[in-house]
Design a protein around this motif. Structure first.
Motif, PDB file in Angstrom:
ATOM      1  N   HIS A   1     -28.173 -43.873 -11.468  1.00  0.00           N
ATOM      2  CA  HIS A   1     -27.426 -42.802 -10.818  1.00  0.00           C
ATOM      3  C   HIS A   1     -25.956 -43.199 -10.787  1.00  0.00           C
ATOM      4  CE1 HIS A   1     -30.965 -40.554  -9.363  1.00  0.00           C
ATOM      5  NE2 HIS A   1     -31.525 -41.748  -9.260  1.00  0.00           N
ATOM      6  N   ARG A   2     -25.163 -42.515 -11.580  1.00  0.00           N
ATOM      7  CA  ARG A   2     -23.739 -42.803 -11.687  1.00  0.00           C
ATOM      8  C   ARG A   2     -23.023 -42.365 -10.412  1.00  0.00           C
ATOM      9  NH1 ARG A   2     -21.375 -44.085 -16.338  1.00  0.00           N
ATOM     10  NH2 ARG A   2     -23.177 -43.270 -17.489  1.00  0.00           N
ATOM     11  N   ASP A   3     -22.112 -43.205  -9.916  1.00  0.00           N
ATOM     12  CA  ASP A   3     -21.338 -42.926  -8.707  1.00  0.00           C
ATOM     13  C   ASP A   3     -22.221 -42.689  -7.484  1.00  0.00           C
ATOM     14  OD1 ASP A   3     -18.714 -43.189  -9.760  1.00  0.00           O
ATOM     15  OD2 ASP A   3     -18.919 -41.243 -10.717  1.00  0.00           O
ATOM     16  N   GLY A   4     -23.456 -43.182  -7.534  1.00  0.00           N
ATOM     17  CA  GLY A   4     -24.351 -43.045  -6.391  1.00  0.00           C
ATOM     18  C   GLY A   4     -24.868 -41.644  -6.182  1.00  0.00           C
ATOM     19  N   ALA A   5     -24.668 -40.738  -7.155  1.00  0.00           N
ATOM     20  CA  ALA A   5     -25.129 -39.361  -7.020  1.00  0.00           C
ATOM     21  C   ALA A   5     -26.626 -39.312  -7.287  1.00  0.00           C
ATOM     22  CB  ALA A   5     -24.377 -38.454  -7.998  1.00  0.00           C
ATOM     23  N   LEU A   6     -27.410 -38.964  -6.266  1.00  0.00           N
ATOM     24  CA  LEU A   6     -28.854 -39.105  -6.352  1.00  0.00           C
ATOM     25  C   LEU A   6     -29.543 -37.834  -6.848  1.00  0.00           C
ATOM     26  CD1 LEU A   6     -29.533 -41.180  -3.107  1.00  0.00           C
ATOM     27  CD2 LEU A   6     -29.247 -41.985  -5.461  1.00  0.00           C
ATOM     28  N   GLY A   7     -28.956 -37.178  -7.842  1.00  0.00           N
ATOM     29  CA  GLY A   7     -29.617 -36.069  -8.506  1.00  0.00           C
ATOM     30  C   GLY A   7     -30.480 -36.597  -9.638  1.00  0.00           C
ATOM     31  N   THR A   8     -30.598 -35.842 -10.714  1.00  0.00           N
ATOM     32  CA  THR A   8     -31.393 -36.278 -11.865  1.00  0.00           C
ATOM     33  C   THR A   8     -30.755 -37.513 -12.493  1.00  0.00           C
ATOM     34  OG1 THR A   8     -32.050 -34.000 -12.306  1.00  0.00           O
ATOM     35  CG2 THR A   8     -32.336 -35.584 -14.093  1.00  0.00           C
ATOM     36  N   PRO A   9     -31.511 -38.592 -12.635  1.00  0.00           N
ATOM     37  CA  PRO A   9     -30.894 -39.821 -13.155  1.00  0.00           C
ATOM     38  C   PRO A   9     -30.672 -39.769 -14.659  1.00  0.00           C
ATOM     39  CG  PRO A   9     -33.235 -40.161 -12.800  1.00  0.00           C
ATOM     40  CD  PRO A   9     -32.924 -38.782 -12.270  1.00  0.00           C
ATOM     41  N   GLU A  10     -29.745 -40.604 -15.124  1.00  0.00           N
ATOM     42  CA  GLU A  10     -29.627 -40.888 -16.546  1.00  0.00           C
ATOM     43  C   GLU A  10     -30.674 -41.933 -16.909  1.00  0.00           C
ATOM     44  OE1 GLU A  10     -25.391 -41.287 -17.920  1.00  0.00           O
ATOM     45  OE2 GLU A  10     -25.040 -41.194 -15.757  1.00  0.00           O
ATOM     46  N   GLU A  11     -31.116 -41.923 -18.169  1.00  0.00           N
ATOM     47  CA  GLU A  11     -32.180 -42.827 -18.588  1.00  0.00           C
ATOM     48  C   GLU A  11     -31.698 -43.790 -19.664  1.00  0.00           C
ATOM     49  OE1 GLU A  11     -35.368 -40.241 -19.789  1.00  0.00           O
ATOM     50  OE2 GLU A  11     -36.148 -40.102 -17.737  1.00  0.00           O
ATOM     51  N   TYR A  12     -32.200 -45.022 -19.574  1.00  0.00           N
ATOM     52  CA  TYR A  12     -31.956 -46.068 -20.567  1.00  0.00           C
ATOM     53  C   TYR A  12     -30.463 -46.264 -20.810  1.00  0.00           C
ATOM     54  CZ  TYR A  12     -36.925 -45.372 -20.986  1.00  0.00           C
ATOM     55  OH  TYR A  12     -38.259 -45.256 -20.680  1.00  0.00           O
ATOM     56  N   VAL A  13     -29.766 -46.572 -19.748  1.00  0.00           N
ATOM     57  CA  VAL A  13     -28.319 -46.771 -19.784  1.00  0.00           C
ATOM     58  C   VAL A  13     -28.051 -48.268 -19.922  1.00  0.00           C
ATOM     59  CG1 VAL A  13     -26.140 -46.415 -18.578  1.00  0.00           C
ATOM     60  CG2 VAL A  13     -28.011 -44.767 -18.265  1.00  0.00           C
ATOM     61  N   GLN A  14     -27.313 -48.664 -20.969  1.00  0.00           N
ATOM     62  CA  GLN A  14     -27.073 -50.088 -21.171  1.00  0.00           C
ATOM     63  C   GLN A  14     -26.026 -50.648 -20.220  1.00  0.00           C
ATOM     64  OE1 GLN A  14     -25.330 -50.920 -25.089  1.00  0.00           O
ATOM     65  NE2 GLN A  14     -24.720 -48.749 -25.213  1.00  0.00           N
ATOM     66  N   THR A  15     -24.946 -49.871 -19.991  1.00  0.00           N
ATOM     67  CA  THR A  15     -23.850 -50.335 -19.143  1.00  0.00           C
ATOM     68  C   THR A  15     -23.373 -49.159 -18.301  1.00  0.00           C
ATOM     69  OG1 THR A  15     -23.159 -51.956 -20.797  1.00  0.00           O
ATOM     70  CG2 THR A  15     -21.548 -51.365 -19.110  1.00  0.00           C
ATOM     71  N   MET A  16     -23.311 -49.367 -16.998  1.00  0.00           N
ATOM     72  CA  MET A  16     -22.935 -48.305 -16.078  1.00  0.00           C
ATOM     73  C   MET A  16     -21.522 -48.562 -15.568  1.00  0.00           C
ATOM     74  SD  MET A  16     -23.722 -45.490 -14.494  1.00  0.00           S
ATOM     75  CE  MET A  16     -25.490 -45.288 -14.719  1.00  0.00           C
ATOM     76  N   LYS A  17     -20.632 -47.606 -15.806  1.00  0.00           N
ATOM     77  CA  LYS A  17     -19.258 -47.702 -15.315  1.00  0.00           C
ATOM     78  C   LYS A  17     -19.241 -47.324 -13.838  1.00  0.00           C
ATOM     79  CE  LYS A  17     -14.786 -48.148 -16.469  1.00  0.00           C
ATOM     80  NZ  LYS A  17     -14.243 -49.312 -17.192  1.00  0.00           N
ATOM     81  N   VAL A  18     -18.706 -48.223 -13.007  1.00  0.00           N
ATOM     82  CA  VAL A  18     -18.656 -47.989 -11.564  1.00  0.00           C
ATOM     83  C   VAL A  18     -17.208 -48.181 -11.107  1.00  0.00           C
ATOM     84  CG1 VAL A  18     -19.702 -48.494  -9.331  1.00  0.00           C
ATOM     85  CG2 VAL A  18     -20.955 -49.028 -11.442  1.00  0.00           C
ATOM     86  N   PRO A  19     -16.518 -47.114 -10.731  1.00  0.00           N
ATOM     87  CA  PRO A  19     -15.119 -47.237 -10.320  1.00  0.00           C
ATOM     88  C   PRO A  19     -14.988 -47.957  -8.985  1.00  0.00           C
ATOM     89  CG  PRO A  19     -15.705 -44.943 -10.837  1.00  0.00           C
ATOM     90  CD  PRO A  19     -16.970 -45.711 -10.729  1.00  0.00           C
ATOM     91  N   PRO A  20     -13.805 -48.500  -8.695  1.00  0.00           N
ATOM     92  CA  PRO A  20     -13.586 -49.051  -7.360  1.00  0.00           C
ATOM     93  C   PRO A  20     -13.715 -47.946  -6.324  1.00  0.00           C
ATOM     94  CG  PRO A  20     -11.508 -48.890  -8.552  1.00  0.00           C
ATOM     95  CD  PRO A  20     -12.590 -48.576  -9.532  1.00  0.00           C
ATOM     96  N   GLY A  21     -14.371 -48.257  -5.212  1.00  0.00           N
ATOM     97  CA  GLY A  21     -14.598 -47.258  -4.183  1.00  0.00           C
ATOM     98  C   GLY A  21     -15.796 -46.383  -4.472  1.00  0.00           C
ATOM     99  N   SER A  22     -16.696 -46.862  -5.335  1.00  0.00           N
ATOM    100  CA  SER A  22     -17.882 -46.085  -5.660  1.00  0.00           C
ATOM    101  C   SER A  22     -19.101 -47.008  -5.732  1.00  0.00           C
ATOM    102  CB  SER A  22     -17.694 -45.317  -6.971  1.00  0.00           C
ATOM    103  OG  SER A  22     -18.698 -44.332  -7.137  1.00  0.00           O
ATOM    104  N   CYS A  23     -20.242 -46.409  -6.081  1.00  0.00           N
ATOM    105  CA  CYS A  23     -21.516 -47.130  -6.069  1.00  0.00           C
ATOM    106  C   CYS A  23     -22.359 -46.696  -7.256  1.00  0.00           C
ATOM    107  CB  CYS A  23     -22.307 -46.825  -4.786  1.00  0.00           C
ATOM    108  SG  CYS A  23     -21.452 -47.174  -3.240  1.00  0.00           S
ATOM    109  N   MET A  24     -23.419 -47.413  -7.503  1.00  0.00           N
ATOM    110  CA  MET A  24     -24.445 -46.980  -8.442  1.00  0.00           C
ATOM    111  C   MET A  24     -25.784 -47.518  -7.979  1.00  0.00           C
ATOM    112  SD  MET A  24     -25.959 -49.594 -10.454  1.00  0.00           S
ATOM    113  CE  MET A  24     -26.303 -48.899 -12.033  1.00  0.00           C
ATOM    114  N   THR A  25     -26.846 -46.856  -8.410  1.00  0.00           N
ATOM    115  CA  THR A  25     -28.188 -47.402  -8.267  1.00  0.00           C
ATOM    116  C   THR A  25     -28.810 -47.403  -9.648  1.00  0.00           C
ATOM    117  OG1 THR A  25     -29.375 -45.323  -7.868  1.00  0.00           O
ATOM    118  CG2 THR A  25     -28.330 -46.371  -5.976  1.00  0.00           C
ATOM    119  N   GLY A  26     -29.460 -48.498  -9.989  1.00  0.00           N
ATOM    120  CA  GLY A  26     -30.097 -48.602 -11.288  1.00  0.00           C
ATOM    121  C   GLY A  26     -31.439 -49.290 -11.162  1.00  0.00           C
ATOM    122  N   THR A  27     -32.426 -48.810 -11.921  1.00  0.00           N
ATOM    123  CA  THR A  27     -33.776 -49.368 -11.879  1.00  0.00           C
ATOM    124  C   THR A  27     -34.109 -49.995 -13.224  1.00  0.00           C
ATOM    125  OG1 THR A  27     -34.470 -47.695 -10.284  1.00  0.00           O
ATOM    126  CG2 THR A  27     -36.207 -48.869 -11.453  1.00  0.00           C
TER     127      THR A  27
END
Length: 357
Positions: free
Chosen positions: A285-311
């Motif tokens: 989930h990019r930027d911590g947005a808990l809608g439909t996730p992206e799948e099979y992401v190799q590298t997640m860009k996370v800006p300062p002041g933001s979050c991510m969740t990855g499984t």
């Protein structure tokens, strides 16, 4: 007459220039001023020396398991402490509850929260909290201003879901965040998050110091280096290579388990390029947005002041290295954490020695 510490702190609560973006303003009748930080913390009181500031990445609140809104009493304590970045190298950190990142706060959409921020009596600076999960001026920053020995609070409703940063937002907020004052508030959707076997919580940030990486002794904060966005260290949880065998030990998982990682990036300036070496974010989930996730992401860009969740899935035993794929930060500035996956090998998935019997 106010004592010296309190006078300096009240002056520090004045806002001017770009710091006003946080929604904090000087108390009525006071003129704006700035904290005295040009020479590191020379003007601040002696801080408590603690063994570590690196939060335990496995210390994650239990998932939401209820179906109607609840009320939560949440307290955090601002603590200024001295600890090691790496063996032999100390730094004056600013923290919530003595740890970096600050404790994860976990609620459900629609929950109400009564939040209290306390400031340790030994502190030398003002502090507050800006919650990115809160509607209201400065995310509650203006309402939570505290001076040493005082407390302040705010009530709010968690009206939108996601993984959000919270951080200190007083004058010189970049200095406070860099020094450790940030964490995550997770607002789960009404139906909760998909169940996983393990969860880990990390915080990435930069430190700008007046000495090179690894030079033993006490490192003071370098405001000029921060203005140039040229950090000495880039860290998980306030420590160099914290979750490796030579520091506090690897995170642990077993083959066949699903592993969710929460990352909050305090910055204050650098984005993270969050990558699991030897694995992939099966869902993220990019930027911590808990809608439909992206799948099979190799590298997640996370800006300062933001979050991510990855499984991640864990089909084979391995050591997963969690890195920022701006790799000089790994090789030279201290950013690395590892997950040790134990269990039986599956050569159909990965065979490290195909020529052996």
């Amino acid at each position: 007459m106010l004592d010296t510490t309190r006078r300096r702190v009240l002056q520090g609560l004045g806002m001017g220039g770009t710091a006003a973006v946080a929604g904090c303003t000087a108390p009525s009748g006071e003129s704006p001023a700035t904290e005295t930080v040009r020479e590191g913390q020379a003007s601040q009181p002696q801080r408590d020396q603690v063994e570590r500031v690196a939060a335990d990445p496995a210390d994650v609140p239990d998932p939401v398991d209820y179906s109607s809104p609840r009320h939560h009493e949440v307290e955090l304590t601002a603590r200024e402490v001295t600890a090691e970045i790496e063996p032999g190298v100390t730094f004056d950190f600013m923290t919530f509850d003595g740890q970096i990142p600050g404790p994860m706060i976990r609620v459900r959409r629609g929950d109400t929260v009564s939040f209290t921020l306390e400031s340790d009596e030994g502190n030398g600076m003002p502090h507050n909290v800006d919650f990115h999960a809160v509607y209201g001026t400065g995310g509650g920053a203006e309402a939570t201003n505290v001076t040493p020995g005082e407390s302040n609070g705010v009530d709010f409703t968690a009206t939108y879901p996601g993984a959000f940063i919270y951080h200190c937002a007083v004058p010189n907020m970049d200095y406070h965040i860099s020094s450790g004052m940030f964490g995550m508030i997770l607002v789960e959707p009404e139906d909760g998050l998909p169940e996983v076997d393990r969860e880990f919580y990390l915080g990435q940030h930069e430190l700008y110091t007046d000495r090179p990486v690894g030079e033993e002794g006490h490192h003071k904060f370098d405001m000029a280096a921060m203005a140039d966005e040229d950090p000495t260290y880039v860290l998980f949880n306030g420590a160099k290579y914290p979750f490796t065998p030579d520091r506090y030990g690897r995170m642990q998982a077993e083959t066949g388990e699903s592993v969710r990682v929460y990352l909050v990036v305090g910055g204050p300036n650098l984005s993270s390029n969050f990558h699991p070496i030897g694995n992939v974010w099966t869902s993220a989930h990019r930027d911590g947005a808990l809608g439909t996730p992206e799948e099979y992401v190799q590298t997640m860009k996370v800006p300062p002041g933001s979050c991510m969740t990855g499984t991640m899935d864990t089909p084979v035993p391995e050591t997963v290295k969690l890195v920022d794929h701006a790799l000089s930060r790994v090789a030279r500035k201290g950013l690395l954490a590892e997950v040790e996956v134990s269990g039986e090998p599956d050569e159909a998935v990965f065979d490290p020695d195909p020529g052996s019997e």
